[in-house]
Design an enzyme around this catalytic site. Sequence first.
Site, PDB file in Angstrom:
ATOM      1  N   HIS A 194      -7.573  10.038   3.991  1.00 51.97           N
ATOM      2  CA  HIS A 194      -7.224   8.959   4.915  1.00 51.97           C
ATOM      3  C   HIS A 194      -7.632   9.344   6.332  1.00 51.97           C
ATOM      4  CE1 HIS A 194      -3.955   7.672   1.916  1.00 51.97           C
ATOM      5  NE2 HIS A 194      -4.800   6.673   1.985  1.00 51.97           N
TER       6      HIS A 194
ATOM      7  N   ASP B  95       0.851  -1.194   0.000  1.00 50.49           N
ATOM      8  CA  ASP B  95       0.000   0.000   0.000  1.00 50.49           C
ATOM      9  C   ASP B  95       0.890   1.250   0.000  1.00 50.49           C
ATOM     10  OD1 ASP B  95      -2.378   1.463   0.202  1.00 50.49           O
ATOM     11  OD2 ASP B  95      -2.343   1.427   2.399  1.00 50.49           O
TER      12      ASP B  95
ATOM     13  N   ASN C  87      -8.489   1.133   6.532  1.00 50.98           N
ATOM     14  CA  ASN C  87      -7.512   0.921   7.594  1.00 50.98           C
ATOM     15  C   ASN C  87      -8.008   1.481   8.926  1.00 50.98           C
ATOM     16  OD1 ASN C  87      -5.079   0.318   8.936  1.00 50.98           O
ATOM     17  ND2 ASN C  87      -4.320   2.383   8.570  1.00 50.98           N
ATOM     18  N   THR C  88      -8.281   2.779   8.953  1.00 49.52           N
ATOM     19  CA  THR C  88      -8.607   3.447  10.221  1.00 49.52           C
ATOM     20  C   THR C  88      -9.783   2.791  10.944  1.00 49.52           C
ATOM     21  OG1 THR C  88      -7.764   5.506   9.298  1.00 49.52           O
ATOM     22  CG2 THR C  88      -9.137   5.699  11.256  1.00 49.52           C
TER      23      THR C  88
ATOM     24  N   GLY D 299      -9.021   5.721   1.610  1.00 48.03           N
ATOM     25  CA  GLY D 299      -9.750   6.421   2.670  1.00 48.03           C
ATOM     26  C   GLY D 299     -11.165   5.904   2.834  1.00 48.03           C
TER      27      GLY D 299
ATOM     28  N   ASN E 134     -10.058   0.810  -0.066  1.00 49.61           N
ATOM     29  CA  ASN E 134      -9.095   0.592   1.023  1.00 49.61           C
ATOM     30  C   ASN E 134      -9.673   0.998   2.374  1.00 49.61           C
ATOM     31  OD1 ASN E 134      -7.447   0.184  -1.170  1.00 49.61           O
ATOM     32  ND2 ASN E 134      -5.815   1.537  -0.459  1.00 49.61           N
TER      33      ASN E 134
ATOM     34  N   ASP F  68       3.113   4.523  -5.503  1.00 54.62           N
ATOM     35  CA  ASP F  68       2.504   5.837  -5.317  1.00 54.62           C
ATOM     36  C   ASP F  68       3.486   6.912  -5.773  1.00 54.62           C
ATOM     37  OD1 ASP F  68       1.386   8.188  -4.529  1.00 54.62           O
ATOM     38  OD2 ASP F  68       0.987   7.586  -2.454  1.00 54.62           O
TER      39      ASP F  68
HETATM   40  P1  13P Z   1      -8.510   4.788   5.919  1.00 57.39           P
HETATM   41  O1  13P Z   1      -7.440   4.684   6.952  1.00 57.39           O
HETATM   42  O2  13P Z   1      -9.117   6.124   5.874  1.00 57.39           O
HETATM   43  O3  13P Z   1      -9.502   3.700   6.038  1.00 57.39           O
HETATM   44  O4  13P Z   1      -7.784   4.618   4.499  1.00 57.39           O
HETATM   45  C1  13P Z   1      -7.050   3.477   4.236  1.00 57.39           C
HETATM   46  C2  13P Z   1      -6.296   3.594   2.976  1.00 57.39           C
HETATM   47  O5  13P Z   1      -6.705   4.270   2.056  1.00 57.39           O
HETATM   48  C3  13P Z   1      -5.052   2.848   2.868  1.00 57.39           C
HETATM   49  O6  13P Z   1      -4.345   3.167   1.720  1.00 57.39           O
END
Ligand code: 13P
Length: 288
Positions: free
Chosen positions: A178, A85, A232-233, A209, A230, A106
């Site tokens: 993000h 990523d 993550n948070t 994000g 994607n 990227d």
């Molecule tokens: P979030 O952390 O906002 O979910 O985004 C994750 C992301 O885009 C990883 O590349």
Amino acid sequence: MPLVNAKEMMEKAREGHYAVGAFNINNLEWTKAILQTAEELHAPVMLGVSEGANKYMTGYLVVAEMVKAMIKTLNITVPVALHLDHGTYEGAKKALAAGYSSVMFDGSKYPIDENIEKTKEIVELAKQYNASVEAEVGAIGGEEDGVKGNGELADPNQCKVIADCGIDMLAAGIGNIHGVYPANWKGLNFDVLAAIKAKCGDMPLVLHGGTGIPEDMIKKAISLGVCKINVNTECQLAFAKATRLYIEEGKDHEKKGFDPRKLLAPGAEAIKETVKQKMEMFGCINKA
Ligand code: 13P
């Protein structure tokens, strides 16, 4: 099933009008929780690993070998792509050499000509490994793993040029950020997304994000060519909340401290629930 690249996943998602979830992993527990959820829901899945997470887990090779071994020992039969990523040029090369089946290069921080040149080089290299490549145009807002972006809107003409570099997926900034979205967030810019789609045709688009984007926006983005989202948070928040609760309840620390396996279990369960909710929203359940 061995690791797969993301090409077929993206094609199926585009034809089937859904998006594949790309969930970031940070340790063994997260990896296990995401793989088990994907298997349970018969969903294809991508495991995203930032360069920081790679470093934390002691390197690309350890991550690649852990994921491959876990797929085997957990009898995971759904397609899984291991994806770098927001990779740098050097990071993408290292991930490919270590066995990643997909990389994001990227190059959005470079001038467009340099982004094009380096993206093409990574595409050529990835072919040797039968790996897929994601490129980026127009930085994603917020901060991810120390990488800052101002939430630019991508230029559709630049998107077309990068899409023609032989990549498999394109991440384009459309007002996405993000992390948690601020209260005054303007939302995704669907005019820009539609213009990118018009220029790039069938190129699978990637939405970074994915935390906290409302379902109607997710659905509209998918209808305009987004095939990968994607997250993550949202997993981090769920993990932190469940872990904090477990500690506050003081389950076993009086006697002999916290058993690390018990300590991390509620967080892993919370990740499973988050992944499930996201997969429902993305429409990828039973698409393996
Ligand atoms: P979030 O952390 O906002 O979910 O985004 C994750 C992301 O885009 C990883 O590349």
